[in-house]
Design a protein around this motif. Structure first.
Motif, mmCIF file in Angstrom:
data_model
loop_
_atom_site.group_PDB
_atom_site.id
_atom_site.type_symbol
_atom_site.label_atom_id
_atom_site.label_comp_id
_atom_site.label_asym_id
_atom_site.label_seq_id
_atom_site.Cartn_x
_atom_site.Cartn_y
_atom_site.Cartn_z
ATOM 1 N N GLN A 250 9.795 1.472 -42.396
ATOM 2 C CA GLN A 250 11.112 1.996 -42.759
ATOM 3 C C GLN A 250 12.135 1.659 -41.689
ATOM 4 O O GLN A 250 13.260 1.258 -41.986
ATOM 5 C CB GLN A 250 11.038 3.511 -42.976
ATOM 6 N N GLU B 144 12.977 -2.106 -41.827
ATOM 7 C CA GLU B 144 13.706 -2.491 -43.037
ATOM 8 C C GLU B 144 15.109 -1.913 -43.098
ATOM 9 O O GLU B 144 16.054 -2.591 -43.452
ATOM 10 C CB GLU B 144 12.926 -2.063 -44.293
ATOM 11 N N ALA B 145 15.240 -0.620 -42.785
ATOM 12 C CA ALA B 145 16.522 0.057 -42.955
ATOM 13 C C ALA B 145 17.143 0.520 -41.645
ATOM 14 O O ALA B 145 18.336 0.794 -41.600
ATOM 15 C CB ALA B 145 16.355 1.254 -43.884
ATOM 16 N N ASP C 22 16.723 3.333 -40.320
ATOM 17 C CA ASP C 22 16.936 4.774 -40.377
ATOM 18 C C ASP C 22 15.995 5.353 -41.428
ATOM 19 O O ASP C 22 15.417 4.635 -42.226
ATOM 20 C CB ASP C 22 18.389 5.080 -40.738
#
Length: 171
Positions: A93, A96-97, A99
């Motif tokens: 996570q 990828e993001a 956050d």
């Protein structure tokens, strides 16, 4: 027996494990895995929200105070394989993001807690997996139904229209 082979010509399998390795299987192991994942989630759960608490961590002679899920997960020295999966979910996570690491771990834990009661009742894990996949399909279908298109198919959508100026000049 021919040539030192076991029954039917097959060599008996030998598995070498470290001393103290848990070799349990079945329902008990599934519940143990869920409990280990819950322990990890419980550590970071209290960092969420406006009243989220900081964690004080000590590792390699360094003290870290943080309420960031990714930082906390990196600092933890987890050895349980299932709990390490929670750490991997958080790392994925984060990469990828950037956050949402805590939210992903807490959400995953909630899915596991719901599954735990069915495992205890004897429902096969494959049935649970199939059910979660079907629920996922239905949720995506409903989200697509509710979605509102905000740009034409050929239009370029700028999610930050007010930041059209070069940011490097602002810094």
């Amino acid at each position: 027996m021919m040539g030192g082979r076991g029954i039917g010509g097959l060599q008996p399998s030998i598995i070498l494990l470290k001393e103290g390795t848990d070799t349990s299987q079945g329902k008990g192991q599934l519940i143990s895995n869920i409990n280990a994942c819950s322990a990890v989630a419980d550590i970071v759960r209290t960092t969420l929200g406006p009243r989220g608490m900081d964690k004080l961590m000590h590792k390699d002679g360094k003290v870290t105070v943080s309420n960031d899920g990714a930082t906390i997960m990196k600092t933890l020295e987890i050895v349980h394989p299932a709990a390490l999966t929670m750490v991997d979910i958080a790392k994925s996570q984060d990469s990828e993001a950037g956050d949402g690491t805590t939210s992903v771990v807490v959400l995953c834990n909630e899915f596991l807690k719901e599954a735990k009661q069915y495992v205890e009742e004897g429902v096969h894990p494959q049935v649970l997996i199939k059910s979660y996949r079907e629920a996922s399909r239905l949720a995506i279908e409903k989200l697509k139904e509710w979605a509102i298109e905000i740009a034409g198919k050929d239009d370029k959508y700028d999610p930050f229209p007010s930041t059209s100026f070069p940011l490097h000049k602002a810094l």
